[in-house]
Design a protein around this motif. Sequence first.
Motif, PDB file in Angstrom:
ATOM      1  N   UNK A 130       0.838  -1.206   0.000  1.00  0.00           N
ATOM      2  CA  UNK A 130       0.000   0.000   0.000  1.00  0.00           C
ATOM      3  C   UNK A 130       0.872   1.254   0.000  1.00  0.00           C
ATOM      4  N   UNK A 131       1.926   1.256   0.817  1.00  0.00           N
ATOM      5  CA  UNK A 131       2.786   2.441   0.920  1.00  0.00           C
ATOM      6  C   UNK A 131       3.633   2.652  -0.327  1.00  0.00           C
ATOM      7  N   UNK A 132       3.913   1.583  -1.047  1.00  0.00           N
ATOM      8  CA  UNK A 132       4.729   1.706  -2.255  1.00  0.00           C
ATOM      9  C   UNK A 132       3.913   2.137  -3.459  1.00  0.00           C
ATOM     10  N   UNK A 133       2.595   2.159  -3.333  1.00  0.00           N
ATOM     11  CA  UNK A 133       1.744   2.545  -4.451  1.00  0.00           C
ATOM     12  C   UNK A 133       2.088   3.955  -4.915  1.00  0.00           C
ATOM     13  N   UNK A 134       2.187   4.144  -6.218  1.00  0.00           N
ATOM     14  CA  UNK A 134       2.605   5.430  -6.768  1.00  0.00           C
ATOM     15  C   UNK A 134       1.670   6.559  -6.350  1.00  0.00           C
ATOM     16  N   UNK A 135       0.392   6.255  -6.162  1.00  0.00           N
ATOM     17  CA  UNK A 135      -0.552   7.304  -5.762  1.00  0.00           C
ATOM     18  C   UNK A 135      -0.286   7.783  -4.351  1.00  0.00           C
ATOM     19  N   UNK A 136       0.082   6.853  -3.461  1.00  0.00           N
ATOM     20  CA  UNK A 136       0.415   7.251  -2.098  1.00  0.00           C
ATOM     21  C   UNK A 136       1.677   8.099  -2.077  1.00  0.00           C
ATOM     22  N   UNK A 149       2.971   9.853  -4.485  1.00  0.00           N
ATOM     23  CA  UNK A 149       2.728  11.157  -5.123  1.00  0.00           C
ATOM     24  C   UNK A 149       2.030  12.107  -4.153  1.00  0.00           C
ATOM     25  N   UNK A 150       1.094  11.588  -3.358  1.00  0.00           N
ATOM     26  CA  UNK A 150       0.414  12.435  -2.388  1.00  0.00           C
ATOM     27  C   UNK A 150       1.356  12.967  -1.328  1.00  0.00           C
ATOM     28  N   UNK A 151       2.211  12.094  -0.820  1.00  0.00           N
ATOM     29  CA  UNK A 151       3.170  12.543   0.192  1.00  0.00           C
ATOM     30  C   UNK A 151       4.158  13.547  -0.394  1.00  0.00           C
ATOM     31  N   UNK A 152       4.614  13.285  -1.612  1.00  0.00           N
ATOM     32  CA  UNK A 152       5.561  14.200  -2.232  1.00  0.00           C
ATOM     33  C   UNK A 152       4.928  15.566  -2.490  1.00  0.00           C
ATOM     34  N   UNK A 153       3.659  15.560  -2.896  1.00  0.00           N
ATOM     35  CA  UNK A 153       2.967  16.841  -3.115  1.00  0.00           C
ATOM     36  C   UNK A 153       2.903  17.642  -1.814  1.00  0.00           C
ATOM     37  N   UNK A 154       2.662  16.958  -0.713  1.00  0.00           N
ATOM     38  CA  UNK A 154       2.627  17.638   0.578  1.00  0.00           C
ATOM     39  C   UNK A 154       4.010  18.162   0.945  1.00  0.00           C
ATOM     40  N   UNK A 155       5.021  17.339   0.789  1.00  0.00           N
ATOM     41  CA  UNK A 155       6.378  17.740   1.158  1.00  0.00           C
ATOM     42  C   UNK A 155       6.885  18.880   0.276  1.00  0.00           C
ATOM     43  N   UNK A 156       6.393  18.942  -0.955  1.00  0.00           N
ATOM     44  CA  UNK A 156       6.832  20.009  -1.860  1.00  0.00           C
ATOM     45  C   UNK A 156       6.318  21.386  -1.445  1.00  0.00           C
ATOM     46  N   UNK A 157       5.345  21.419  -0.534  1.00  0.00           N
ATOM     47  CA  UNK A 157       4.876  22.713  -0.024  1.00  0.00           C
ATOM     48  C   UNK A 157       5.789  23.247   1.073  1.00  0.00           C
ATOM     49  N   UNK A 158       6.776  22.439   1.485  1.00  0.00           N
ATOM     50  CA  UNK A 158       7.692  22.824   2.555  1.00  0.00           C
ATOM     51  C   UNK A 158       9.073  23.107   1.980  1.00  0.00           C
ATOM     52  N   UNK A 159       9.815  23.970   2.660  1.00  0.00           N
ATOM     53  CA  UNK A 159      11.203  24.175   2.233  1.00  0.00           C
ATOM     54  C   UNK A 159      12.081  23.091   2.858  1.00  0.00           C
ATOM     55  N   UNK A 160      13.345  23.072   2.460  1.00  0.00           N
ATOM     56  CA  UNK A 160      14.238  21.999   2.880  1.00  0.00           C
ATOM     57  C   UNK A 160      14.399  21.957   4.397  1.00  0.00           C
TER      58      UNK A 160
END
Length: 368
Positions: free
Chosen positions: A276-282, A284-295
């Motif tokens: 479930x965690x390796x699913x590309x949709x999951x 992508x969702x986490x990456x979209x959230x993390x992309x709203x944050x700076x390093x």
Amino acid sequence: MSSFDTIDIHRPDLARSYLALLAAQPGRPLALFAPRRVGKTWFLDHDLAPIARTEGLLPVYADLWLNKAAPLEAINHALEEALDDLAVPPGTIGRLARTQVKKIGALGASIDLGDEPRRRGLPDDPALRFDALVVRLGLEHGGRVLLLLDEAQALADQARGGDLLATLRAVLHKRQDQVEAVLTGSSQEGLARILSAVGTPMYQFAQLLTFPVLGDEFLVRLTDRFAEVHQGRAPRLEDLRRLFTRIGCKPALMRDIVKTMSAEGETDPDAGLASFMADARQVAGWQALLNTLDAFERGVLTAVAQGLPPLGRETRSRLAAVPGANPTVARVRTALEKLKRAGILTRTGNGLVLEDELLAAYLIGGGG
């Protein structure tokens, strides 16, 4: 047709116990705390509200996140909708029944009856309007109103939060013969600011309760459905119980993981969770959230996921590896506040944690 998505657990006894508590302490609301997505709102809609109707109450649900900048207006909107539903019954017959008749004709003559007496208009001020709506709705219903205020911690997130809380307390106390209230919150810290902080208008006013998560009755239904699909093969209950606890006892998420397991014919919950965690949709969702944050903010978030004290010297030394970082205590605090406001972090009795347990696991595993 039966499916994993149709598996729901009703808890009428729990609903009746809450209503009994309200009846035993007029004027004092209940405040139910539980993390997000464990089933509070579903319980309000499908258990508490129906049981309340059978006991003669009129439940009115208001999601305070509907207007986070002005939660009292969100409450008033819900009350006005309920008032409209009572004053204007659905369907053509209902509309005709409430249509005003000003003239009656008989044998060619007519009598003008004039306008019937009308109530004065509702006040424009939101606080006064709230009070007036509670009274009017109770009179129209002919019984008590049950206010269901979801995400009530939003009341404390305003510049005039103290005024809003004072209004809520005053109306619930003054109109205790006409209204009862259940507040829910997904922020333990936010509810504590409302109900447990000395000097606030709602201090020790509501009875604060921990909303119970679902138990084995839900997991047994999942295993039974799995066995129906896979001719008797199913995950072990104790393994599902361990997984359910790991993901924060979130029923919708648990259904999704078990559906993934079923699609793959997998009975090992650990393998199902990994898939479930390796699913590309999951991802992508986490990456979209993390992309709203700076390093730097991502570094602070990862430290919290790893269980490190974010303000500790060792943690700040690690954060110094982030390009351009200046990990002072003040800057870490600023990042933590932003992450809390965004709903990514929450404070519990064990300190700061991620709202999404699987996001924490993703970060610990090197994601992001």
